[in-house]
Design a protein around this motif. Structure first.
Motif, mmCIF file in Angstrom:
data_model
loop_
_atom_site.group_PDB
_atom_site.id
_atom_site.type_symbol
_atom_site.label_atom_id
_atom_site.label_comp_id
_atom_site.label_asym_id
_atom_site.label_seq_id
_atom_site.Cartn_x
_atom_site.Cartn_y
_atom_site.Cartn_z
ATOM 1 N N ASN A 119 1.024 -0.687 -0.122
ATOM 2 C CA ASN A 119 0.231 -0.112 -0.144
ATOM 3 C C ASN A 119 1.195 1.016 0.094
ATOM 4 N N GLY A 120 1.860 1.046 -0.377
ATOM 5 C CA GLY A 120 3.089 2.115 -0.285
ATOM 6 C C GLY A 120 3.754 2.664 0.980
ATOM 7 N N SER A 121 3.702 1.731 1.590
ATOM 8 C CA SER A 121 4.249 1.830 3.362
ATOM 9 C C SER A 121 4.552 0.601 4.148
ATOM 10 N N SER A 122 3.539 -0.034 3.683
ATOM 11 C CA SER A 122 3.532 -1.879 4.566
ATOM 12 C C SER A 122 2.850 -2.907 3.394
ATOM 13 N N ARG A 147 17.261 10.663 3.449
ATOM 14 C CA ARG A 147 16.349 10.155 2.430
ATOM 15 C C ARG A 147 14.424 10.877 2.689
ATOM 16 N N TYR A 148 13.857 11.932 1.537
ATOM 17 C CA TYR A 148 12.653 11.655 1.608
ATOM 18 C C TYR A 148 11.765 11.326 1.044
ATOM 19 N N GLN A 149 10.471 10.510 1.164
ATOM 20 C CA GLN A 149 9.561 10.112 0.234
ATOM 21 C C GLN A 149 8.090 10.431 0.011
ATOM 22 N N ILE A 150 8.010 10.157 -0.519
ATOM 23 C CA ILE A 150 5.925 10.987 -0.532
ATOM 24 C C ILE A 150 5.695 9.187 -1.279
ATOM 25 N N ILE A 151 4.224 8.401 -0.568
ATOM 26 C CA ILE A 151 3.329 7.782 -1.124
ATOM 27 C C ILE A 151 2.403 8.758 -2.020
ATOM 28 N N PRO A 211 -0.663 15.341 3.249
ATOM 29 C CA PRO A 211 -0.869 14.464 1.945
ATOM 30 C C PRO A 211 0.164 13.798 1.021
ATOM 31 N N GLY A 212 -0.765 12.721 0.103
ATOM 32 C CA GLY A 212 0.795 12.195 -0.594
ATOM 33 C C GLY A 212 0.821 13.695 -1.841
ATOM 34 N N TYR A 213 0.799 12.644 -2.828
ATOM 35 C CA TYR A 213 0.972 13.468 -4.080
ATOM 36 C C TYR A 213 -0.098 12.167 -5.126
ATOM 37 N N ASP A 214 -0.539 13.245 -6.570
ATOM 38 C CA ASP A 214 -1.302 13.077 -7.178
ATOM 39 C C ASP A 214 -0.913 12.152 -8.554
ATOM 40 N N GLN A 215 -1.350 11.296 -8.951
ATOM 41 C CA GLN A 215 -0.193 10.751 -9.705
ATOM 42 C C GLN A 215 -0.743 10.485 -11.056
ATOM 43 N N ARG A 216 -0.137 10.870 -11.575
ATOM 44 C CA ARG A 216 -0.381 10.978 -13.510
ATOM 45 C C ARG A 216 0.074 12.481 -13.787
ATOM 46 N N GLN A 217 0.947 13.406 -12.946
ATOM 47 C CA GLN A 217 0.398 14.355 -13.415
ATOM 48 C C GLN A 217 2.058 15.405 -12.938
#
Lengths: 756, 253
Positions: free
Chosen positions: A367-370, B159-163, B192-198
């Motif tokens: 799911n992105g994290s687990s 590291r920076y990561q976003i889902i 928030p996360g980010y929106d795909q396809r942009q």
């Protein structure tokens, strides 16, 4: 950016060209009506949440009837989830073991056995491969070892064929290897190699089992070829299935109708499967196009309907797909599982038939994290008809002449049925109205034999469909009691210590006797009764001796006891017939008759006139001599022997004895019959009683000398004669003085070094 | 500058590519089973959107402060990047990165194109890089994860990561330090996360002990940590494919 437009144009051109090239070979199939599968549930398996690095990998499922078992390795634990096929929820898992290492490589798998039980296997890094068994309706049994070697073991799978052979296949040192157990996992064959072809990666294979001893391994090679490796009873033979493109992630299954399937994906081209033909060819079907990810799972349910599960990004996201083909119908689907807000891959599945035809998909989800293990339940309504016979309500044995036939796992609406013993029914077997009935057992069963297994094959049909593959159930016909029954002299040597003394006998009065003799005689009003199961398939249940007022249960297939003779304590000496009755688990009666001779020393039955008329009598004129060799082993030569007895060997005048009773002494004994005598008497059977015979005798017997070489000197040997019941003559012979001089021989046997 | 040739030339090239591809495809089928169309047809789905142009065409950084910059216009751009798959990843499961259509694309794994949730990074630079800002444009089709890496040496880095919002996992944003493979969060945001396809523009600055992350021009994470002082810069995602990076620049403050 214009660079994206280049791709678009090129793709369009490719599609046009590919379509033109492929349009000539469209396959047409005749379709039976079957509903398109729909999704009944999708959920996260409880207890499967883990970090990405410990994700539950390559989940597997197996079905038995309406029981579904799922297995995976989240958090490096081998976890098992159980559910009913129609249930839309799943309970907490049971932990079966641990994999220790990377969950990507140290996997778990599960398979169904023909008896409805399950086998789970897994790799534990550094330790080997392990297996557990779960009987139908039972709990997981203790872990057993398949392979106790821990290095370079990657991915394991398991299958069981209908003969009960368990195949465990794994990847080790870039080859697929296997072991087989024919005893439920208690012991395993040596390790064999499925194929010399190097499998692609560590996970590109599955094994399936089928009717008889059938088994198949499907795998993709490092060069992108796909293979079906078929078991021929002694080894696997791999065939290149001639994939139309770069192949990966193969699976294999054998349907109950014996058809063998291998499915795989072709990179950028979709899902394919091949069905092995009787001539060994494997025609290929392109099932679904576009792209697929990870494992492609093909399975067959008990009606031989086909089910395929896979993952892909057809919708532009992460999809799981399911397709279903009734055994005589056309493919249905594909049906997409609901979106899960997760990336999904490595779909696997199993199918079952209950109220509907169910497809059970399990997959890895992130799911992105687990990560977690995902389960999706598909259902469809096939028009196929089928039913599984049940004989005598599921009993495993019968002693009747017919069996009650009912059915379980009924699908569709059967209206007629037919059956045949020992083989699937044919048109020679008449169709009858469907429903419970009584079926006569074959007339040719050997009623004297033990445990004759009979298998009834049935087939049902409705107004529109006929069960494609006959189903069967077996029952053991047991109409007899199989047992060994003995009524023995209770003083026989070798009987359990509970019922007989050792062999050191004394003689201080005329009623003392030997602890050995003829098994058919007894000097007391008792006998030793022994009943041993001789392979009765329903097991021995009870024993009774009505005349002795004895009734007892038989446990562990064995009964032993010392029992009073039927006529009680003061009966007449002479032959006695003992009637013994047994019942087995099916209440089959067994009647046994055993004869014994009651031969007491005192023949008086009134209790008021005791006598010694039952003793053997040594006549005059006999003698015994020991040879003169300087050895502890001497030959005793008897001559002029005359022994008479009231009951033993009545047709052999003057030799009515069973054997001799011998004692050693270092001093001369004036009265061997003294009530204070310390002589220790030992029985020795005389194989051919007569006036003259010889007996080999050890002068040290009863004296406790062992192999002492310092016992030179004089010895005296005394001999009485025994009847079959162990009664002894009051008369005694003696050898007189027998001398050992220093340096005497103690016979020894030289054993090979290895036996010392 | 990227190629901007006339449309007619593009179409001609596409047709040529198609013909060559078809020829090659047929040639590769020699000795293989006759191909047939699939007997099952998928339901119709809305077509996947084509990748829109990045917000700003081209790479506009220059000058003495630029440590590295890449717009991935040529295939050899990949040679300027080191691909790192942390952890115990067997060769057949290693991530596949490629320069495609003017971007650096994560293309799943070497295992016949299978996706894998394993982490993967494309890094550049050297151990002496100390203070800098790494900026990249990111377009995620269906991967679900991206981020940036700074001051990487071996298994230690920031590291920076976003889902993606399309995935349910949280926290959506994490700024963390990873020391010898062990991650310690410095900043987390459930949403928030980010929106795909942009297209998104993400940057990460490391100056002294100060770490600062911006997404599409807004500061999304700031932290102070002095554990790691120098090392490579790079891009982060998971080996699930479907994601492209473009116009990457690393510049000193």
């Amino acid at each position: 950016m214009l660079k994206t437009r280049i791709v678009l144009f090129a793709a369009m051109a490719l599609l046009l060209a590919a379509g033109a090239a492929a349009a000539h070979s469209v396959t047409t199939q005749t379709s039976l009506a079957a509903s398109t599968p729909n999704v009944l549930a999708s959920l996260k398996l409880p207890g499967s949440d883990e970090s990405a690095s410990n994700a539950g990998k390559f989940p597997r499922a197996a079905a038995s009837g309406n029981s579904i078992e799922i297995i995976s390795n989240p958090g490096k634990d081998v976890k098992n989830w159980s559910k009913l096929d129609s249930a839309t929820t799943v309970g907490d898992p049971v932990k079966l073991g641990g994999v220790n290492g990377n969950t990507t490589d140290r996997t778990a798998a599960i398979a169904t056995a023909p008896d409805g039980s399950f086998y789970a296997v897994w790799i534990r890094e550094g330790d080997g491969i392990f297996i557990r068994h779960k009987p139908a309706g039972g709990s997981w049994e203790e872990q057993r070892t398949v392979l106790s070697s821990g290095s370079s073991l990657y991915t394991v799978d398991v299958a069981v064929n209908y003969n009960g052979q368990i195949f465990v296949v794994w990847n080790q040192d870039s080859l697929l290897r296997y072991r087989i157990s024919s005893d439920g996992g208690a012991s395993w064959s040596g390790t064999g190699i499925v194929s010399s072809k190097t499998p692609r990666g560590r996970t590109n294979f599955r094994v399936g089992g089928g009717p008889g001893d059938a088994a198949v391994v499907g795998f993709a090679s490092s060069s992108g070829r796909v293979y079906g490796a078929v078991w021929d009873g002694s080894s696997f033979t791999a065939t290149d299935l001639n994939s139309p493109g770069f192949a990966a992630d193969a699976s294999a299954r054998i349907a109950p109708n014996g058809k063998i399937y291998v499915a795989w994906r072709v990179v950028d081209s979709g899902v394919y499967y091949a069905e092995r033909q009787s001539d060994g060819s494997w025609p290929i079907t392109h099932l679904a196009g576009k792209d697929a990810y990870g494992a492609v799972s093909i399975v067959a349910d008990r009606q031989s309907n086909l089910h395929v599960f896979w993952a892909g990004n057809i919708s532009g996201g992460w999809d799981e797909w399911y397709a279903f083909k009734p055994v005589n119908g056309a493919w249905q689907g594909p049906v997409k599982a609901p979106g899960s807000a997760s990336a999904v891959v490595n779909a696997s599945g199993v199918a079952s038939i209950g109220a509907r035809v169910y497809g059970h998909l399990v997959s890895e989800a992130f799911n992105g994290s687990s990560s977690y293990v995902r389960y999706v339940l598909f259902g469809s309504d096939a028009t196929g008809v089928s039913a599984t016979p049940v004989l005598d309500g599921g009993n495993n044995a019968t002693n009747g002449t017919s069996v009650a036939l009912t059915f379980t796992n009924v699908s569709g609406t059967p209206t007629q049925m037919r059956w045949h013993w020992g083989a699937p029914p044919t048109d020679a077997d008449a169709w009858q109205t469907y429903g419970p009935t009584s079926v006569p057992l074959p007339s040719g069963i050997d009623t004297t034999a033990s445990c004759v297994q009979q298998t009834l094959f049935t087939q049902v049909r409705s107004s529109s469909d006929t069960q494609a593959t006959a189903a069967s159930d077996s029952i053991i016909v047991d109409r007899n009691v199989q047992a060994n029954v003995e009524a023995l002299n209770p003083f026989m040597a070798g009987l359990p210590q509970t019922y007989s003394r050792g062999v050191t006998d004394v003689y201080t009065k005329s009623t003392d006797g030997a602890y050995d003799g003829d098994p058919g005689y007894t000097r007391i009003p008792q006998y030793f009764l022994r009943v041993v199961d001789a392979g009765d398939c329903s097991g021995l249940k009870t024993v009774s001796v009505p005349a002795s007022n004895v009734t007892a249960n038989i446990t562990g297939g064995r009964y032993e006891n010392k029992i009073t003779l039927p006529q009680g304590a003061l009966q007449n000496p002479g032959p006695v017939t003992i009637g013994i009755s047994l019942l087995d688990g099916l209440n089959n009666p067994g009647s046994f008759s055993r004869d014994l001779v009651y031969d007491p020393a005192n023949t008086d039955t009134t209790g008021s006139n005791p006598n010694t008329d039952g003793l053997p009598v040594l006549g005059s004129g006999g003698k015994v001599e020991a040879d003169t060799g300087n050895s502890i082993i001497r030959t005793l030569s008897f001559s002029g022997i005359k022994v008479t007895d009231n009951l033993y060997r009545p047709n052999n005048a003057n030799s009515q004895f069973w054997g001799v009773w011998i004692a050693n002494s270092r001093t001369q004994v004036n009265d061997p019959n003294s009530s204070t005598s310390t002589l220790k008497w030992y029985p020795a059977r005389v194989s051919s009683p007569g006036s003259s015979f010889t007996v080999q005798w050890d002068l040290f017997t009863g004296l406790g000398y062992g192999l002492d070489r310092g016992q030179a000197g004089d010895y005296y040997v005394y001999v009485k004669f025994l009847d079959g019941a162990g009664n002894a003559t009051t008369g005694t012979l003696s050898t007189g003085k027998v001398t050992l001089t220093q340096g005497y021989t103690i016979p020894t046997r030289n054993l090979p070094i290895i036996l010392r | 500058m990227k190629y901007r040739g006339p449309i007619i030339l593009i179409l001609a090239s596409a047709i040529t590519i198609a013909v060559v591809a078809l020829f090659g495809w047929n040639a590769s089928r020699s000795g293989r089973a006759e191909e047939s169309p699939p007997i099952l047809q998928y339901p119709a789905f809305p077509p996947t959107p084509t990748v829109a142009p990045a917000p700003t065409a081209g790479l506009s950084v220059a000058g003495a402060n630029v440590l590295a910059a890449d717009s991935f216009d040529t295939a050899d751009a990949l040679s300027r990047w080191e691909i790192v798959d942390p952890g115990d990843v067997p060769p057949e499961d290693r991530s596949v990165w490629a320069v495609q259509d003017g971007a650096l694309v994560e293309n799943r794994t070497a295992n016949a194109g299978n996706p894998n949730i394993q982490e993967t990074m494309a890094v550049t630079g050297g151990p002496l890089w100390t203070d800098y800002t790494v900026t990249a444009k990111v377009y995620d089709q269906n991967n679900g994860n991206f981020g940036l890496v700074t001051r990487r040496q071996g298994n230690s880095f920031y590291r920076y990561q976003i889902i993606a919002n399309q995935l349910e996992g949280t926290p959506k944003q994490t700024l963390e330090k990873v020391v010898d493979g062990v991650a310690t969060p410095l900043v987390t945001h459930e949403q928030p996360g980010y929106d795909q396809r942009q297209w998104h523009t993400v940057s990460m600055s490391v100056v002294g002990s100060r770490i600062r992350v911006t997404l599409d021009g807004a500061v999304v994470a700031e932290a102070t940590d002095s554990t790691l002082t120098s090392g490579q810069a790079g891009l982060y995602t998971r080996a699930l494919g479907g994601i492209r990076f473009d116009d990457v620049a690393i510049a000193k403050p």
